[in-house]
Design a protein around this motif. Structure first.
Motif, PDB file in Angstrom:
ATOM      1  N   GLU A  39       0.817  -1.221   0.000  1.00 32.38           N
ATOM      2  CA  GLU A  39       0.000   0.000   0.000  1.00 32.38           C
ATOM      3  C   GLU A  39       0.851   1.272   0.000  1.00 32.38           C
ATOM      4  O   GLU A  39       0.371   2.347  -0.314  1.00 32.38           O
ATOM      5  CB  GLU A  39      -0.922   0.027   1.238  1.00 32.38           C
ATOM      6  N   VAL A  40       2.127   1.162   0.414  1.00 33.26           N
ATOM      7  CA  VAL A  40       2.969   2.372   0.456  1.00 33.26           C
ATOM      8  C   VAL A  40       3.448   2.789  -0.937  1.00 33.26           C
ATOM      9  O   VAL A  40       3.975   3.883  -1.113  1.00 33.26           O
ATOM     10  CB  VAL A  40       4.215   2.196   1.384  1.00 33.26           C
ATOM     11  N   VAL A  41       3.270   1.909  -1.906  1.00 36.56           N
ATOM     12  CA  VAL A  41       3.774   2.204  -3.255  1.00 36.56           C
ATOM     13  C   VAL A  41       2.768   3.075  -4.008  1.00 36.56           C
ATOM     14  O   VAL A  41       1.575   2.777  -4.016  1.00 36.56           O
ATOM     15  CB  VAL A  41       4.049   0.897  -4.035  1.00 36.56           C
ATOM     16  N   GLU A  42       3.285   4.154  -4.605  1.00 35.69           N
ATOM     17  CA  GLU A  42       2.421   5.037  -5.399  1.00 35.69           C
ATOM     18  C   GLU A  42       2.924   5.071  -6.842  1.00 35.69           C
ATOM     19  O   GLU A  42       4.104   4.812  -7.100  1.00 35.69           O
ATOM     20  CB  GLU A  42       2.465   6.457  -4.824  1.00 35.69           C
ATOM     21  N   SER A  43       2.019   5.424  -7.744  1.00 34.89           N
ATOM     22  CA  SER A  43       2.382   5.505  -9.170  1.00 34.89           C
ATOM     23  C   SER A  43       3.587   6.412  -9.360  1.00 34.89           C
ATOM     24  O   SER A  43       3.724   7.437  -8.681  1.00 34.89           O
ATOM     25  CB  SER A  43       1.204   6.050  -9.979  1.00 34.89           C
ATOM     26  N   GLY A  44       4.464   5.991 -10.273  1.00 35.70           N
ATOM     27  CA  GLY A  44       5.638   6.810 -10.605  1.00 35.70           C
ATOM     28  C   GLY A  44       6.843   6.517  -9.730  1.00 35.70           C
ATOM     29  O   GLY A  44       7.903   7.097  -9.943  1.00 35.70           O
ATOM     30  N   MET A  45       6.696   5.611  -8.747  1.00 31.03           N
ATOM     31  CA  MET A  45       7.814   5.381  -7.811  1.00 31.03           C
ATOM     32  C   MET A  45       8.836   4.371  -8.341  1.00 31.03           C
ATOM     33  O   MET A  45       8.492   3.451  -9.084  1.00 31.03           O
ATOM     34  CB  MET A  45       7.277   4.844  -6.477  1.00 31.03           C
ATOM     35  N   ASP A  46      10.073   4.550  -7.889  1.00 29.30           N
ATOM     36  CA  ASP A  46      11.127   3.552  -8.074  1.00 29.30           C
ATOM     37  C   ASP A  46      11.183   2.745  -6.779  1.00 29.30           C
ATOM     38  O   ASP A  46      11.365   3.318  -5.699  1.00 29.30           O
ATOM     39  CB  ASP A  46      12.472   4.230  -8.329  1.00 29.30           C
ATOM     40  N   VAL A  47      11.028   1.416  -6.904  1.00 31.22           N
ATOM     41  CA  VAL A  47      10.745   0.589  -5.726  1.00 31.22           C
ATOM     42  C   VAL A  47      11.753  -0.558  -5.579  1.00 31.22           C
ATOM     43  O   VAL A  47      11.923  -1.361  -6.507  1.00 31.22           O
ATOM     44  CB  VAL A  47       9.323  -0.032  -5.837  1.00 31.22           C
ATOM     45  N   GLY A  48      12.390  -0.641  -4.438  1.00 27.84           N
ATOM     46  CA  GLY A  48      13.245  -1.785  -4.127  1.00 27.84           C
ATOM     47  C   GLY A  48      12.376  -2.971  -3.731  1.00 27.84           C
ATOM     48  O   GLY A  48      11.480  -2.824  -2.897  1.00 27.84           O
ATOM     49  N   LEU A  49      12.653  -4.105  -4.349  1.00 28.31           N
ATOM     50  CA  LEU A  49      11.829  -5.306  -4.113  1.00 28.31           C
ATOM     51  C   LEU A  49      12.644  -6.311  -3.308  1.00 28.31           C
ATOM     52  O   LEU A  49      13.639  -6.859  -3.809  1.00 28.31           O
ATOM     53  CB  LEU A  49      11.390  -5.913  -5.447  1.00 28.31           C
ATOM     54  N   GLY A  50      12.263  -6.517  -2.065  1.00 26.76           N
ATOM     55  CA  GLY A  50      13.032  -7.366  -1.153  1.00 26.76           C
ATOM     56  C   GLY A  50      12.892  -8.849  -1.440  1.00 26.76           C
ATOM     57  O   GLY A  50      12.238  -9.271  -2.410  1.00 26.76           O
ATOM     58  N   THR A  51      13.494  -9.625  -0.549  1.00 29.69           N
ATOM     59  CA  THR A  51      13.568 -11.083  -0.729  1.00 29.69           C
ATOM     60  C   THR A  51      12.861 -11.797   0.416  1.00 29.69           C
ATOM     61  O   THR A  51      12.888 -11.320   1.551  1.00 29.69           O
ATOM     62  CB  THR A  51      15.057 -11.499  -0.737  1.00 29.69           C
ATOM     63  N   GLY A  52      12.267 -12.947   0.112  1.00 32.20           N
ATOM     64  CA  GLY A  52      11.694 -13.787   1.165  1.00 32.20           C
ATOM     65  C   GLY A  52      10.211 -14.040   0.955  1.00 32.20           C
ATOM     66  O   GLY A  52       9.582 -13.473   0.057  1.00 32.20           O
ATOM     67  N   SER A  53       9.649 -14.885   1.822  1.00 29.57           N
ATOM     68  CA  SER A  53       8.263 -15.316   1.644  1.00 29.57           C
ATOM     69  C   SER A  53       7.276 -14.182   1.938  1.00 29.57           C
ATOM     70  O   SER A  53       6.186 -14.157   1.362  1.00 29.57           O
ATOM     71  CB  SER A  53       7.974 -16.513   2.548  1.00 29.57           C
ATOM     72  N   THR A  54       7.625 -13.246   2.829  1.00 23.82           N
ATOM     73  CA  THR A  54       6.711 -12.133   3.141  1.00 23.82           C
ATOM     74  C   THR A  54       6.728 -11.109   2.017  1.00 23.82           C
ATOM     75  O   THR A  54       5.680 -10.678   1.523  1.00 23.82           O
ATOM     76  CB  THR A  54       7.131 -11.462   4.466  1.00 23.82           C
ATOM     77  N   THR A  55       7.938 -10.732   1.606  1.00 20.81           N
ATOM     78  CA  THR A  55       8.044  -9.728   0.540  1.00 20.81           C
ATOM     79  C   THR A  55       7.463 -10.245  -0.761  1.00 20.81           C
ATOM     80  O   THR A  55       7.001  -9.455  -1.592  1.00 20.81           O
ATOM     81  CB  THR A  55       9.515  -9.336   0.317  1.00 20.81           C
ATOM     82  N   ALA A  56       7.478 -11.564  -0.945  1.00 13.88           N
ATOM     83  CA  ALA A  56       6.902 -12.126  -2.176  1.00 13.88           C
ATOM     84  C   ALA A  56       5.439 -11.696  -2.315  1.00 13.88           C
ATOM     85  O   ALA A  56       4.965 -11.411  -3.412  1.00 13.88           O
ATOM     86  CB  ALA A  56       7.022 -13.646  -2.159  1.00 13.88           C
ATOM     87  N   TRP A  57       4.738 -11.592  -1.165  1.00 13.48           N
ATOM     88  CA  TRP A  57       3.337 -11.137  -1.213  1.00 13.48           C
ATOM     89  C   TRP A  57       3.240  -9.669  -1.571  1.00 13.48           C
ATOM     90  O   TRP A  57       2.294  -9.251  -2.264  1.00 13.48           O
ATOM     91  CB  TRP A  57       2.639 -11.408   0.121  1.00 13.48           C
ATOM     92  N   ALA A  58       4.202  -8.862  -1.109  1.00 11.24           N
ATOM     93  CA  ALA A  58       4.202  -7.440  -1.479  1.00 11.24           C
ATOM     94  C   ALA A  58       4.435  -7.303  -2.984  1.00 11.24           C
ATOM     95  O   ALA A  58       3.765  -6.510  -3.658  1.00 11.24           O
ATOM     96  CB  ALA A  58       5.282  -6.694  -0.699  1.00 11.24           C
ATOM     97  N   ILE A  59       5.369  -8.094  -3.498  1.00  9.89           N
ATOM     98  CA  ILE A  59       5.649  -8.043  -4.942  1.00  9.89           C
ATOM     99  C   ILE A  59       4.400  -8.474  -5.722  1.00  9.89           C
ATOM    100  O   ILE A  59       4.011  -7.848  -6.709  1.00  9.89           O
ATOM    101  CB  ILE A  59       6.877  -8.923  -5.290  1.00  9.89           C
ATOM    102  N   ALA A  60       3.754  -9.534  -5.225  1.00  7.40           N
ATOM    103  CA  ALA A  60       2.533 -10.001  -5.896  1.00  7.40           C
ATOM    104  C   ALA A  60       1.480  -8.900  -5.909  1.00  7.40           C
ATOM    105  O   ALA A  60       0.852  -8.629  -6.940  1.00  7.40           O
ATOM    106  CB  ALA A  60       2.006 -11.247  -5.185  1.00  7.40           C
ATOM    107  N   ALA A  61       1.318  -8.214  -4.755  1.00  9.37           N
ATOM    108  CA  ALA A  61       0.283  -7.165  -4.671  1.00  9.37           C
ATOM    109  C   ALA A  61       0.609  -5.997  -5.610  1.00  9.37           C
ATOM    110  O   ALA A  61      -0.288  -5.421  -6.229  1.00  9.37           O
ATOM    111  CB  ALA A  61       0.150  -6.685  -3.233  1.00  9.37           C
ATOM    112  N   ILE A  62       1.903  -5.658  -5.735  1.00 11.04           N
ATOM    113  CA  ILE A  62       2.285  -4.591  -6.675  1.00 11.04           C
ATOM    114  C   ILE A  62       1.922  -5.024  -8.107  1.00 11.04           C
ATOM    115  O   ILE A  62       1.382  -4.255  -8.900  1.00 11.04           O
ATOM    116  CB  ILE A  62       3.797  -4.270  -6.553  1.00 11.04           C
TER     117      ILE A  62
END
Ligand code: 5RP
Length: 244
Positions: free
Chosen positions: A33-56
């Motif tokens: 939810e913290v990601v907004e349009s136009g942003m450059d985003v670091g994508l972390g590693t692991g089973s939790t961050t995988a869900w953040a990447i999926a949501a993005i």
């Protein structure tokens, strides 16, 4: 005649593993939810961050987000982002990023520090997380501890493995060389280094510990992320919590 009794859904209990995975799923999805349009985003590693990447990825697909550039902290997050059609760019294209979302092996609810490197990616994670104007740690409530006490991963040049372990012992730690999952040899990182997991028990002086670890000959990077966390978003029994 025998009657087969089918337990009612309310009587089927989730295993502790299911509960934990559900917390991580909620923490990861909420962090996106913290990601907004136009942003450059670091994508972390692991089973939790995988869900953040999926949501993005889902938000890009639905049009809720647009014009995102992702920078992956590992091959694992790179492949997942690519599968989800998240545009990716090399880290050295940037001097800073708007935000990074990353996981943790342990987080401190009273201080902005975490231990990372359970996935052996902490060197690249530190580079990308430190470059971000805002580091959001996506995690669960079972990993919190004040002070931090999780063994600290230290990546070392292969030829320094013995000297590194003896320095860790001199610093009062218990070093364990990390082995590959199949136990058929040591684990090598993506950059060809070895990992020594260094158990110091409770880490009261985190700055001092970080300085001492960085001084070890052949040390490439350690998994203490000191004073770098801006937000922690974590799945708990009752939903999702946000510490800013
Ligand atoms: C990888 C990491 C991970 O972020 C950390 O191990 C947490 O992973 P998970 O969300 O699967 O528990 O630091 O190097």
């Amino acid at each position: 005649e025998r009657v087969r009794v089918i337990p009612s859904p309310t009587r089927i209990k989730s295993s502790p593993e299911d509960v934990l995975m559900d917390k991580r799923r909620r923490g990861g999805i909420e962090a996106a939810e913290v990601v907004e349009s136009g942003m450059d985003v670091g994508l972390g590693t692991g089973s939790t961050t995988a869900w953040a990447i999926a949501a993005i990825g889902w938000k890009l697909e639905s049009g809720e987000l647009e014009d995102i550039r992702g920078v992956a902290t590992s091959l694992q997050s790179h492949d997942l982002a690519r599968e989800l059609d998240i545009p990716l760019t090399d880290v050295d294209e940037f001097e800073s990023l708007d935000v990074a979302i990353d996981g943790a092996d342990q987080w401190d609810p009273e201080n902005p520090h975490v231990v990372k490197g359970g996935g052996a990616s902490h060197a690249r994670e530190k580079l990308i997380d430190e470059m971000a104007d805002r580091l959001v740690v996506a995690t669960d409530d079972e990993k919190q501890s004040t002070p931090l006490s999780h063994p600290v991963p230290l990546s070392v040049l292969p030829e320094s493995r013995n000297v590194a372990q003896s320095w860790v012992k001199e610093q009062g730690g218990d070093p364990q060389l990390r082995y590959a999952e199949k136990k058929d040899g040591p684990l090598f990182t993506a950059n060809g280094n070895l990992i020594v997991d260094c158990d110091f028990g409770e880490i009261d002086d985190i700055e001092g510990r970080a300085t001492d670890l960085a001084r070890i000959p052949g040390a490439q990077e350690h998994g203490l992320f000191v004073d770098v966390v801006d937000d922690v978003i974590y799945g708990a029994d009752d939903g999702v919590e946000h510490v800013e």
